[in-house]
Design an enzyme around this catalytic site. Sequence first.
Site, PDB file in Angstrom:
ATOM      1  N   GLU A 182      38.231  35.696  40.341  1.00 26.35           N
ATOM      2  CA  GLU A 182      38.789  36.886  40.992  1.00 26.35           C
ATOM      3  C   GLU A 182      37.641  37.866  41.248  1.00 26.35           C
ATOM      4  O   GLU A 182      37.253  38.089  42.388  1.00 26.35           O
ATOM      5  CB  GLU A 182      39.852  37.518  40.078  1.00 26.35           C
ATOM      6  CG  GLU A 182      40.466  38.795  40.626  1.00 26.35           C
ATOM      7  CD  GLU A 182      41.370  39.498  39.604  1.00 26.35           C
ATOM      8  OE1 GLU A 182      41.289  39.188  38.397  1.00 26.35           O
ATOM      9  OE2 GLU A 182      42.154  40.370  40.028  1.00 26.35           O
ATOM     10  N   ASP A 230      53.336  44.694  32.280  1.00 26.05           N
ATOM     11  CA  ASP A 230      52.843  46.085  32.238  1.00 26.05           C
ATOM     12  C   ASP A 230      52.292  46.527  33.596  1.00 26.05           C
ATOM     13  O   ASP A 230      51.760  47.633  33.716  1.00 26.05           O
ATOM     14  CB  ASP A 230      51.795  46.269  31.131  1.00 26.05           C
ATOM     15  CG  ASP A 230      50.662  45.258  31.176  1.00 26.05           C
ATOM     16  OD1 ASP A 230      50.875  44.124  31.660  1.00 26.05           O
ATOM     17  OD2 ASP A 230      49.540  45.586  30.730  1.00 26.05           O
ATOM     18  N   ASP A 261      51.082  39.672  41.101  1.00 27.73           N
ATOM     19  CA  ASP A 261      50.148  40.244  40.117  1.00 27.73           C
ATOM     20  C   ASP A 261      50.754  41.502  39.486  1.00 27.73           C
ATOM     21  O   ASP A 261      51.281  41.432  38.394  1.00 27.73           O
ATOM     22  CB  ASP A 261      48.781  40.537  40.744  1.00 27.73           C
ATOM     23  CG  ASP A 261      47.652  40.456  39.721  1.00 27.73           C
ATOM     24  OD1 ASP A 261      47.908  40.025  38.584  1.00 27.73           O
ATOM     25  OD2 ASP A 261      46.514  40.829  40.060  1.00 27.73           O
TER      26      ASP A 261
HETATM   27  O1  LIG Z   1      44.364  40.824  38.281  1.00 28.80           O
HETATM   28  C1  LIG Z   1      44.089  41.010  37.083  1.00 28.80           C
HETATM   29  N1  LIG Z   1      42.913  40.533  36.589  1.00 28.80           N
HETATM   30  C2  LIG Z   1      42.573  40.670  35.289  1.00 28.80           C
HETATM   31  N2  LIG Z   1      43.347  41.323  34.405  1.00 28.80           N
HETATM   32  C3  LIG Z   1      44.503  41.842  34.858  1.00 28.80           C
HETATM   33  C4  LIG Z   1      44.911  41.714  36.177  1.00 28.80           C
HETATM   34  N3  LIG Z   1      46.093  42.344  36.315  1.00 28.80           N
HETATM   35  C5  LIG Z   1      46.409  42.832  35.108  1.00 28.80           C
HETATM   36  N4  LIG Z   1      45.441  42.547  34.224  1.00 28.80           N
HETATM   37  C6  LIG Z   1      45.374  42.924  32.821  1.00 28.80           C
HETATM   38  C7  LIG Z   1      45.830  44.356  32.579  1.00 28.80           C
HETATM   39  C8  LIG Z   1      47.025  44.238  31.702  1.00 28.80           C
HETATM   40  O2  LIG Z   1      47.100  45.269  30.752  1.00 28.80           O
HETATM   41  C9  LIG Z   1      46.825  42.882  31.029  1.00 28.80           C
HETATM   42  C10 LIG Z   1      48.049  42.228  30.452  1.00 28.80           C
HETATM   43  O3  LIG Z   1      49.108  42.169  31.350  1.00 28.80           O
HETATM   44  O4  LIG Z   1      46.256  42.106  32.076  1.00 28.80           O
HETATM   45 ZN   LIG Z   2      46.717  39.054  36.936  1.00 32.57          ZN
END
Ligand SMILES: O=c1[nH]cnc2c1ncn2[C@H]1C[C@H](O)[C@@H](CO)O1
Ligand SMILES: [Zn+2]
Length: 384
Positions: free
Chosen positions: A215, A27, A304
């Site tokens: 992170e 997504d 990412d």
């Molecule tokens: O870098 C991230 N850190 C934490 N959550 C994240 C990151 N990139 C995307 N997400 C979340 C937003 C998306 O809706 C979800 C599933 O792919 O994961």
């Molecule tokens: Zn991620």
Amino acid sequence: MTSQTPNVPTADQIRRAPKVLLHDHLDGGLRPGTIIEIARQTGYDGLPETEPDKLGIWFREAADSGSLERYLETFAHTCAVMQTREALFRVAAECAEDLAEDGVVYAEVRYAPEQHLEGGLTLEEVVEAVNEGFREGERIARANGHRIRVGALLTAMRHAARALEIAELANRYRDSGVVGFDIAGAEAGYPPTRHLDAFEYLKRENNHFTIHAGEAFGLPSIWQALQWCGADRLGHGVRIIDDIEVGQDGTVRLGRLAAYVRDKRIPLEMCPTSNLQTGAAASYAEHPIGLLRTLHFRATVNTDNRLMSGTSMSREFEHLVDTFGYTLDDMQWFTVNAMKSAFIPFDERLAMINDVIKPGYAELKSEWLFRQTATTSGSTPSEG
Ligand SMILES: O=c1[nH]cnc2c1ncn2[C@H]1C[C@H](O)[C@@H](CO)O1
Ligand SMILES: [Zn+2]
């Protein structure tokens, strides 16, 4: 004499080099044009822009906030257009095609099934639509002369309470396209230990999982992910740098946790551009990946969210080559690290390394030997 160092890759070589991607959100990687088309078809009228180029820029700028929480808000729009079987199939197929076009030969792509239920699909229907999309994308890639294999990671959202259910889902589909489990979402305030039941279940099932940790939050998050939850890999893990001291004379001292991560060869799924956007790193030059590579941590390079970061695997490597002067050998090192850390069976990882990755880099490394020198027509060879 030619002046170019043979081993420094050109942008074209970076794109053609076989690459392995372990951390990419389905997504977070849609084509802007696809978002607009599906929004039109499904009646979603919340998009901030309706022209593909402008929408792409909007995502990049909105995600450039310096805060993980604000970065994550942009996913409301991508998830809004991923609520039907057809949309999930299309997005997954295009994901595999785009990665293959960029030279990715193996990818683990993650998404949270619980975020795709608003149109009435069941969790199983979501997983099956995405799996079928990946297979279709692999087929199209092959027809276009690219080979790629894509596995899914099922993510549970850390602020929600469905982790055990999603872990069970991942386990049920482990022989059908799903290779592991993950948790994602805002890190501060949502420690991974909230989902211990899911991790304990997966360990009992001898299944694999990674955890977004280190992170937006520091060492305690990494420590919990490894020592309480038993993560096989760390999503990002950049803050491990807080446990490494570099003295003025260049001597390096690893704290207990950093030493554990290096000694145990814990894979770090590093995503440089994403980290700049969420404030986890200040610049490419200051990104911990430089030091971690020098210290031989098991670092890997990842995208990412290709849409939110306006990136690709090739672009991530271009930034690293520009910043740290990395060569094809460095690229191969990161790629082999990633392949060793994948969640598919050992024999398949080994075959990918020996039969796909190493030959691919050997071919690129030999290109300079055959570079054509310009000939001037009509000139006579000098005698001597
Ligand atoms: O870098 C991230 N850190 C934490 N959550 C994240 C990151 N990139 C995307 N997400 C979340 C937003 C998306 O809706 C979800 C599933 O792919 O994961
Ligand atoms: Zn991620």
